[in-house]
Enzyme design. Structure first.
Site, PDB file in Angstrom:
ATOM      1  N   ARG A 119       0.819  -1.221   0.000  1.00 26.72           N
ATOM      2  CA  ARG A 119       0.000   0.000   0.000  1.00 26.72           C
ATOM      3  C   ARG A 119       0.849   1.266   0.000  1.00 26.72           C
ATOM      4  O   ARG A 119       0.374   2.327  -0.413  1.00 26.72           O
ATOM      5  CB  ARG A 119      -1.002  -0.048   1.160  1.00 26.72           C
ATOM      6  CG  ARG A 119      -2.101  -1.093   0.922  1.00 26.72           C
ATOM      7  CD  ARG A 119      -3.142  -1.083   2.022  1.00 26.72           C
ATOM      8  NE  ARG A 119      -2.617  -1.469   3.305  1.00 26.72           N
ATOM      9  CZ  ARG A 119      -2.465  -2.730   3.725  1.00 26.72           C
ATOM     10  NH1 ARG A 119      -2.823  -3.726   2.936  1.00 26.72           N
ATOM     11  NH2 ARG A 119      -1.968  -2.999   4.917  1.00 26.72           N
ATOM     12  N   GLU A 178       2.885  -6.429  13.092  1.00 28.82           N
ATOM     13  CA  GLU A 178       1.803  -6.545  14.079  1.00 28.82           C
ATOM     14  C   GLU A 178       1.144  -7.921  13.930  1.00 28.82           C
ATOM     15  O   GLU A 178       0.682  -8.505  14.894  1.00 28.82           O
ATOM     16  CB  GLU A 178       0.781  -5.434  13.803  1.00 28.82           C
ATOM     17  CG  GLU A 178      -0.268  -5.257  14.870  1.00 28.82           C
ATOM     18  CD  GLU A 178      -1.340  -4.253  14.442  1.00 28.82           C
ATOM     19  OE1 GLU A 178      -1.241  -3.676  13.347  1.00 28.82           O
ATOM     20  OE2 GLU A 178      -2.289  -4.081  15.222  1.00 28.82           O
TER      21      GLU A 178
HETATM   22  P1  AMP Z   1       4.202  -2.090  11.519  1.00 28.50           P
HETATM   23  O1  AMP Z   1       5.439  -2.658  10.927  1.00 28.50           O
HETATM   24  O2  AMP Z   1       3.730  -2.866  12.716  1.00 28.50           O
HETATM   25  O3  AMP Z   1       4.313  -0.616  11.808  1.00 28.50           O
HETATM   26  O4  AMP Z   1       3.041  -2.274  10.467  1.00 28.50           O
HETATM   27  C1  AMP Z   1       2.890  -1.407   9.396  1.00 28.50           C
HETATM   28  C2  AMP Z   1       2.667  -2.160   8.125  1.00 28.50           C
HETATM   29  O5  AMP Z   1       1.685  -3.188   8.283  1.00 28.50           O
HETATM   30  C3  AMP Z   1       2.130  -1.250   7.055  1.00 28.50           C
HETATM   31  O6  AMP Z   1       2.708  -1.651   5.815  1.00 28.50           O
HETATM   32  C4  AMP Z   1       0.638  -1.470   7.052  1.00 28.50           C
HETATM   33  O7  AMP Z   1       0.147  -1.518   5.736  1.00 28.50           O
HETATM   34  C5  AMP Z   1       0.441  -2.793   7.760  1.00 28.50           C
HETATM   35  N1  AMP Z   1      -0.456  -2.719   8.919  1.00 28.50           N
HETATM   36  C6  AMP Z   1      -0.126  -2.979  10.200  1.00 28.50           C
HETATM   37  N2  AMP Z   1      -1.151  -2.881  11.012  1.00 28.50           N
HETATM   38  C7  AMP Z   1      -2.193  -2.503  10.244  1.00 28.50           C
HETATM   39  C8  AMP Z   1      -3.577  -2.211  10.510  1.00 28.50           C
HETATM   40  N3  AMP Z   1      -4.088  -2.298  11.743  1.00 28.50           N
HETATM   41  N4  AMP Z   1      -4.366  -1.853   9.475  1.00 28.50           N
HETATM   42  C9  AMP Z   1      -3.846  -1.776   8.214  1.00 28.50           C
HETATM   43  N5  AMP Z   1      -2.562  -2.046   7.901  1.00 28.50           N
HETATM   44  C10 AMP Z   1      -1.749  -2.400   8.895  1.00 28.50           C
END
Ligand code: AMP
Length: 175
Positions: A59, A96
């Site tokens: 995205r 996550e």
């Molecule tokens: P993080 O590495 O935990 O900061 O996660 C960010 C990445 O995971 C981004 O590329 C987001 O597209 C995706 N992502 C993580 N959590 C979510 C969420 N709750 N909703 C949508 N996309 C998420």
């Protein structure tokens, strides 16, 4: 349409892709041309006068590309494992909701080039930290990070700030 109205089109999907995750779905906002434009314009405001734009698959590619086009700048793709054809730098990281690997072409960025790094959501910050390291491995310098949405309870901003205090973190909405 203003940016608040555009961001209101983002919907929340509980328990996707697994129980306990509250997924932020940007597709209704993308489907609205005025919303897509105003969000692109708002994110592009975080670019310095000379930076290149990097986006994280998948995205981050959508807005990274539209910002780069809007500003007449180059776009640098940071991709999931095995997708880039030339020699890459590679970093594993925790999400996550799982684990993954990101890669960048070793010649993607000129030495010392300033970079604006773009993704849709900042959650734990693991994805951003991996991408920052990859840009650094190429000789680039991330000055700014831009996401549409930040999930503050997951600590991404604090994690990035602790590791990279010189990087400015910009988000359009916090939820
Ligand atoms: P993080 O590495 O935990 O900061 O996660 C960010 C990445 O995971 C981004 O590329 C987001 O597209 C995706 N992502 C993580 N959590 C979510 C969420 N709750 N909703 C949508 N996309 C998420």
């Amino acid at each position: 349409m203003n940016v608040e109205q555009a961001l209101a089109l983002i919907r929340t999907i509980p328990d996707y892709p697994k129980p306990g995750i509250i997924f932020k779905d940007i597709t209704p906002m993308l489907a609205n041309g005025e919303a897509f434009h105003v969000v692109t314009e708002s994110l592009a405001a975080f670019a310095s006068p000379t930076c290149a734009i990097a986006g994280i698959e998948a995205r981050g590619f959508i807005f990274g590309s539209t910002i780069a086009t809007y500003l007449h700048r180059g776009f640098i793709p940071i991709r999931k494992s095995g997708k880039l054809p030339f020699t890459t730098h590679s970093r594993n990281y925790a999400l996550e909701y799982g684990e993954s690997t990101l890669e960048i072409h070793i010649d993607a960025i000129a030495l010392g080039q300033d970079v604006l790094l773009v993704d849709d959501v900042l959650a734990t910050g693991g994805t951003m930290c991996a991408a920052i390291e990859l840009i650094g491995a190429c000789g680039g310098v991330v000055r700014d990070i831009a996401t549409i949405l930040e999930i503050p309870g997951l600590g991404g901003r604090a994690r990035i700030s602790a590791l990279h205090p010189g990087i400015a973190i910009h988000t359009l909405i916090s939820s």
